[in-house]
Scaffold this motif. Structure first.
Motif, PDB file in Angstrom:
ATOM      1  N   HIS A  73       0.840  -1.200   0.000  1.00  0.00           N
ATOM      2  CA  HIS A  73       0.000   0.000   0.000  1.00  0.00           C
ATOM      3  C   HIS A  73       0.874   1.249   0.000  1.00  0.00           C
ATOM      4  CE1 HIS A  73      -3.611  -2.401   1.093  1.00  0.00           C
ATOM      5  NE2 HIS A  73      -2.746  -3.098   1.822  1.00  0.00           N
ATOM      6  N   THR A  74       0.383   2.308  -0.603  1.00  0.00           N
ATOM      7  CA  THR A  74       1.077   3.603  -0.565  1.00  0.00           C
ATOM      8  C   THR A  74       0.126   4.658  -0.017  1.00  0.00           C
ATOM      9  OG1 THR A  74       0.374   4.306  -2.770  1.00  0.00           O
ATOM     10  CG2 THR A  74       2.368   2.942  -2.644  1.00  0.00           C
ATOM     11  N   ASP A  75       0.666   5.865   0.182  1.00  0.00           N
ATOM     12  CA  ASP A  75      -0.212   6.978   0.532  1.00  0.00           C
ATOM     13  C   ASP A  75      -0.778   7.581  -0.741  1.00  0.00           C
ATOM     14  OD1 ASP A  75       1.681   8.727  -0.573  1.00  0.00           O
ATOM     15  OD2 ASP A  75       2.666   9.062   1.346  1.00  0.00           O
ATOM     16  N   GLY A  76      -1.474   8.719  -0.612  1.00  0.00           N
ATOM     17  CA  GLY A  76      -2.140   9.302  -1.771  1.00  0.00           C
ATOM     18  C   GLY A  76      -1.333  10.350  -2.496  1.00  0.00           C
ATOM     19  N   SER A  77      -0.077  10.526  -2.101  1.00  0.00           N
ATOM     20  CA  SER A  77       0.756  11.537  -2.754  1.00  0.00           C
ATOM     21  C   SER A  77       1.208  11.058  -4.127  1.00  0.00           C
ATOM     22  CB  SER A  77       1.982  11.843  -1.890  1.00  0.00           C
ATOM     23  OG  SER A  77       1.600  12.267  -0.599  1.00  0.00           O
ATOM     24  N   GLY A  78       1.218  11.962  -5.086  1.00  0.00           N
ATOM     25  CA  GLY A  78       1.725  11.613  -6.403  1.00  0.00           C
ATOM     26  C   GLY A  78       0.682  10.964  -7.287  1.00  0.00           C
ATOM     27  N   ALA A  79       1.131  10.554  -8.458  1.00  0.00           N
ATOM     28  CA  ALA A  79       0.229   9.970  -9.450  1.00  0.00           C
ATOM     29  C   ALA A  79      -0.192   8.569  -9.031  1.00  0.00           C
ATOM     30  CB  ALA A  79       0.916   9.925 -10.814  1.00  0.00           C
ATOM     31  N   ARG A  80      -1.455   8.260  -9.298  1.00  0.00           N
ATOM     32  CA  ARG A  80      -1.976   6.959  -8.896  1.00  0.00           C
ATOM     33  C   ARG A  80      -1.260   5.823  -9.612  1.00  0.00           C
ATOM     34  NH1 ARG A  80      -5.209   2.999 -10.323  1.00  0.00           N
ATOM     35  NH2 ARG A  80      -6.462   1.947  -8.723  1.00  0.00           N
ATOM     36  N   ALA A  81      -1.010   5.970 -10.907  1.00  0.00           N
ATOM     37  CA  ALA A  81      -0.354   4.896 -11.655  1.00  0.00           C
ATOM     38  C   ALA A  81       1.028   4.597 -11.087  1.00  0.00           C
ATOM     39  CB  ALA A  81      -0.258   5.281 -13.133  1.00  0.00           C
ATOM     40  N   TYR A  82       1.733   5.660 -10.713  1.00  0.00           N
ATOM     41  CA  TYR A  82       3.069   5.452 -10.120  1.00  0.00           C
ATOM     42  C   TYR A  82       2.957   4.711  -8.793  1.00  0.00           C
ATOM     43  CZ  TYR A  82       7.533   6.404  -7.895  1.00  0.00           C
ATOM     44  OH  TYR A  82       8.734   6.255  -7.248  1.00  0.00           O
ATOM     45  N   ASN A  83       2.016   5.128  -7.964  1.00  0.00           N
ATOM     46  CA  ASN A  83       1.847   4.491  -6.655  1.00  0.00           C
ATOM     47  C   ASN A  83       1.404   3.039  -6.795  1.00  0.00           C
ATOM     48  OD1 ASN A  83       2.584   6.603  -4.937  1.00  0.00           O
ATOM     49  ND2 ASN A  83       0.568   7.560  -5.090  1.00  0.00           N
ATOM     50  N   GLN A  84       0.563   2.765  -7.776  1.00  0.00           N
ATOM     51  CA  GLN A  84       0.138   1.389  -8.004  1.00  0.00           C
ATOM     52  C   GLN A  84       1.342   0.510  -8.337  1.00  0.00           C
ATOM     53  OE1 GLN A  84      -2.947  -0.139  -7.824  1.00  0.00           O
ATOM     54  NE2 GLN A  84      -1.784  -2.022  -8.230  1.00  0.00           N
ATOM     55  N   ASP A  85       2.194   1.004  -9.225  1.00  0.00           N
ATOM     56  CA  ASP A  85       3.380   0.235  -9.600  1.00  0.00           C
ATOM     57  C   ASP A  85       4.337   0.094  -8.423  1.00  0.00           C
ATOM     58  OD1 ASP A  85       5.281  -0.890 -11.700  1.00  0.00           O
ATOM     59  OD2 ASP A  85       6.446   0.811 -10.942  1.00  0.00           O
ATOM     60  N   PRO A 104      -2.769   3.515  -3.680  1.00  0.00           N
ATOM     61  CA  PRO A 104      -3.359   4.347  -2.628  1.00  0.00           C
ATOM     62  C   PRO A 104      -4.824   4.029  -2.358  1.00  0.00           C
ATOM     63  CG  PRO A 104      -3.432   5.531  -4.694  1.00  0.00           C
ATOM     64  CD  PRO A 104      -2.808   4.194  -5.000  1.00  0.00           C
ATOM     65  N   ASP A 105      -5.336   2.917  -2.908  1.00  0.00           N
ATOM     66  CA  ASP A 105      -6.788   2.690  -2.925  1.00  0.00           C
ATOM     67  C   ASP A 105      -7.376   2.223  -1.598  1.00  0.00           C
ATOM     68  OD1 ASP A 105      -6.678   3.415  -5.542  1.00  0.00           O
ATOM     69  OD2 ASP A 105      -6.812   1.382  -6.351  1.00  0.00           O
ATOM     70  N   ARG A 106      -6.534   1.776  -0.670  1.00  0.00           N
ATOM     71  CA  ARG A 106      -7.061   1.271   0.604  1.00  0.00           C
ATOM     72  C   ARG A 106      -6.395   1.961   1.790  1.00  0.00           C
ATOM     73  NH1 ARG A 106      -7.910  -5.311  -0.089  1.00  0.00           N
ATOM     74  NH2 ARG A 106      -9.239  -5.203  -1.963  1.00  0.00           N
ATOM     75  N   PRO A 107      -6.614   3.252   1.938  1.00  0.00           N
ATOM     76  CA  PRO A 107      -5.986   3.957   3.070  1.00  0.00           C
ATOM     77  C   PRO A 107      -6.590   3.535   4.402  1.00  0.00           C
ATOM     78  CG  PRO A 107      -7.565   5.380   1.959  1.00  0.00           C
ATOM     79  CD  PRO A 107      -7.452   4.131   1.119  1.00  0.00           C
ATOM     80  N   ILE A 108      -5.771   3.569   5.434  1.00  0.00           N
ATOM     81  CA  ILE A 108      -6.276   3.287   6.781  1.00  0.00           C
ATOM     82  C   ILE A 108      -6.245   4.546   7.648  1.00  0.00           C
ATOM     83  CG2 ILE A 108      -5.686   0.839   6.744  1.00  0.00           C
ATOM     84  CD1 ILE A 108      -3.160   1.515   8.336  1.00  0.00           C
ATOM     85  N   ASP A 109      -5.774   5.650   7.067  1.00  0.00           N
ATOM     86  CA  ASP A 109      -5.711   6.913   7.783  1.00  0.00           C
ATOM     87  C   ASP A 109      -5.848   8.041   6.764  1.00  0.00           C
ATOM     88  OD1 ASP A 109      -5.376   8.836   9.780  1.00  0.00           O
ATOM     89  OD2 ASP A 109      -3.793   7.681  10.788  1.00  0.00           O
ATOM     90  N   SER A 110      -5.881   9.253   7.246  1.00  0.00           N
ATOM     91  CA  SER A 110      -6.020  10.409   6.371  1.00  0.00           C
ATOM     92  C   SER A 110      -4.712  10.688   5.636  1.00  0.00           C
ATOM     93  CB  SER A 110      -6.426  11.634   7.196  1.00  0.00           C
ATOM     94  OG  SER A 110      -6.352  12.807   6.408  1.00  0.00           O
TER      95      SER A 110
END
Length: 422
Positions: free
Chosen positions: A354-366, A396-402
Motif C-alpha cells: 500500500h502507498t499513501d495518496g501523494s503523487g500519481a496513482r499509476a506510479y503508486n500502483q506500480d 493508494p486505494d485502501r488507506p487506513i488513515d487520512s
C-alpha cells in the motif's frame, strides 16, 4: 424432507350469461402455487379441529381481477392444504350456496368431520365445482355448530367468502358459536374480492371470536404469505429461548446471540473449523489446522496488528524513499513471518503493498506492487516456497488513515499479510 408442491388449479370452463345477448365471461385459470412447507419440528399444533366454511353462492361466480371468485376461494383452501404439515387433528369442509348440480341443499357438508387427510380435503374442495343460489352464511354457521357438537379441543374456523348479499343473522350465528365454545374457537374470515360491505361483515364475524382475524385472499397469493397464515391459524412455536430457530430441547448452544446463523444443533457456524464462531471470526478463511488467536486469525507473529479486515500489519516493514528496496529495520519482522510460515506449512499468504495518496496513482500502483514483490523475494530467500505467496499492490486505494497529515500518510505506506486457504 422439504418438498415444493406445485398445485395447478382447474380451469372453470362454464360461462356466465348476464343476459341472453351478453358476451360470455371466461375466467382465467389461477396461476400455479409454490407451497412453502413448514418444518413441524419447530412448531406444535394449537388446535385439534379445523373447519372450512366455503361460500359457493351465485356472487362467487363473478370475476375478481380476471379470475372467478369461486376459483379463488377453492384455490385458497387448496393452498392452505398444500402448505400445512401433516397434523393429528380433525378437519371439516362445509359449503353453502352452490348450483343444483353440486347440491340442492343451501348448506352441505362436503367433508364430514374426520382425521386430517390432505387428499381427502383436496377431493372435497373439488366437489364444489359450480357457484349458484343464495348466500345463507347464517345457516352454514348454524349447521357448523352441529358439526362441532361435543368438540372439546381448540377449534380454528376458516370462512372463505366474498361477504356479499348475506341474509341477516350471520353475525348472530357467529356469536352463538363463540358462546358455545368460548375461547377454544378462533374464526378467520378470508374475503375474496374487495366489496366494502363484504369487508365490514367478515371483519365483524372474525372479531366475534376475539382470537381470529379478517384477511383478504389477495394477500395470500405467495407461498411465504400462506405459510405465515397457516402458522398463525394452526401452530405455535416450540420453546426457543434464544430465537435461533432450534427449540430448547434440541439446542446444544443455548443463549446464541440474536440473528446469528446456526447449524441444526443451534450452535453458531464455524466455517473454517478453527474453533472461533463465524460471527466472532475476523479471519473466516483460515486454513484448517492453523493455530489461531481469539479473533480466529492465524498466529503469524506477535508483533503485528490484526486489522478489521483480518490482515497482519507490520509498522516496521519500511522501504527506501520512493523505492522498493527494503530497509534493514524490516528484517526482524520479516524473519518472524518466515519462521511462522515454516512452522505452518499449510499456510499461504497474500502480501499486500500500500502507498499513501501523494503523487500519481499509476506510479503508486506500480510502487506498491514492486514493494510487495520485494517482500515476497525476501521471504523466498529465507526458505518460503514462492507458490505459497501472492504479491498484490493496491497503490493508494485502501488507506487506513487520512492522507492530509504526515502521520496519516506514514500509516498508509504499509505492508500487510493476509492468510488464505491452500
Amino acid at each position: 424432507m422439504n418438498l415444493t408442491v406445485r398445485h395447478p388449479l382447474a380451469v372453470v370452463l362454464a360461462a356466465v350469461f348476464i343476459a341472453a345477448c351478453a358476451t360470455p365471461y371466461h375466467p382465467l385459470p389461477l396461476p400455479d402455487f409454490d407451497a412453502q412447507p413448514i418444518d413441524p419440528g419447530r412448531y406444535e399444533k394449537k388446535v385439534g379441529q379445523l373447519v372450512f366454511v366455503l361460500d359457493a353462492s351465485s356472487s362467487m361466480a363473478d370475476a375478481h381481477r380476471g379470475y372467478q371468485k369461486l376459483d379463488i376461494a377453492r384455490g385458497v383452501i387448496n393452498n392452505f392444504n398444500d402448505t400445512m404439515p401433516d397434523l393429528d387433528m380433525d378437519v371439516t369442509l362445509r359449503s353453502f350456496g352452490h348450483a343444483d348440480s353440486v347440491s340442492s341443499a343451501s348448506s352441505t357438508t362436503m367433508l364430514p368431520t374426520q382425521a386430517y387427510s390432505r387428499d381427502a380435503l383436496t377431493s372435497a374442495v373439488a366437489r364444489v365445482k359450480e357457484a349458484g343460489g343464495i348466500s345463507p352464511l347464517a345457516r352454514a354457521l348454524a349447521d357448523a355448530a352441529a358439526d362441532l357438537k361435543g368438540a372439546d379441543a381448540p377449534i380454528a374456523m376458516v370462512i372463505v367468502s366474498d361477504g356479499r348479499n348475506m341474509a341477516s343473522g350471520a353475525l348472530t350465528a357467529a356469536g352463538a358459536l363463540r358462546a358455545e365454545h368460548g375461547e377454544r374457537l378462533c374464526i378467520y374470515a378470508l374475503q375474496v374480492g374487495d366489496a366494502a360491505d363484504g369487508t365490514e361483515l367478515l371483519s365483524q364475524i372474525a372479531a366475534v371470536s376475539g382470537c381470529g382475524e379478517a384477511v383478504n385472499a389477495d394477500g395470500l397469493g405467495s407461498g411465504q404469505a400462506m405459510q405465515v397464515f397457516v402458522q398463525k391459524v394452526l401452530l405455535t412455536a416450540k420453546n426457543d429461548s434464544d430465537g435461533d430457530g432450534v427449540t430448547d430441547d434440541n439446542d446444544r448452544c443455548p443463549g446464541t446471540p440474536r440473528n446469528i446463523q446456526v447449524d441444526m444443533h443451534g450452535c453458531p457456524l464455524d466455517s473454517d473449523k478453527d474453533g472461533v464462531s463465524d460471527y466472532k471470526d475476523a479471519c473466516p478463511d483460515t486454513p484448517e489446522g492453523t493455530t489461531v488467536d481469539a479473533k480466529g486469525c492465524p498466529v503469524v507473529t506477535t508483533s503485528a496488528e490484526v486489522t478489521a479486515a483480518g490482515t497482519y500489519l507490520y509498522k516496521d516493514i519500511q522501504f527506501e524513499n520512493n523505492k522498493a528496496e527494503l530497509r534493514e529495520s524490516s528484517f526482524p519482522s520479516l524473519n518472524e513471518v518466515a519462521a511462522a510460515l515454516n512452522d505452518q506449512p499449510g499456510l499461504k499468504v497474500e502480501i499486500h503493498g500500500h502507498t499513501d495518496g501523494s503523487g500519481a496513482r499509476a506510479y503508486n500502483q506500480d510502487l506498491s506492487q514492486r514493494r510487495a514483490e520485494s517482500v515476497k523475494a525476501y521471504l523466498e530467500s529465507n526458505g518460503i516456497d514462492a507458490s505459497r505467496m501472492t504479491a498484490i499492490g493496491f497503490g493508494p486505494d485502501r488507506p487506513i488513515d487520512s492522507n492530509a497529515t504526515k502521520e496519516g500518510r506514514a500509516r498508509n505506506r504499509r505492508v500487510e499479510f493476509k492468510p488464505v486457504r491452500q
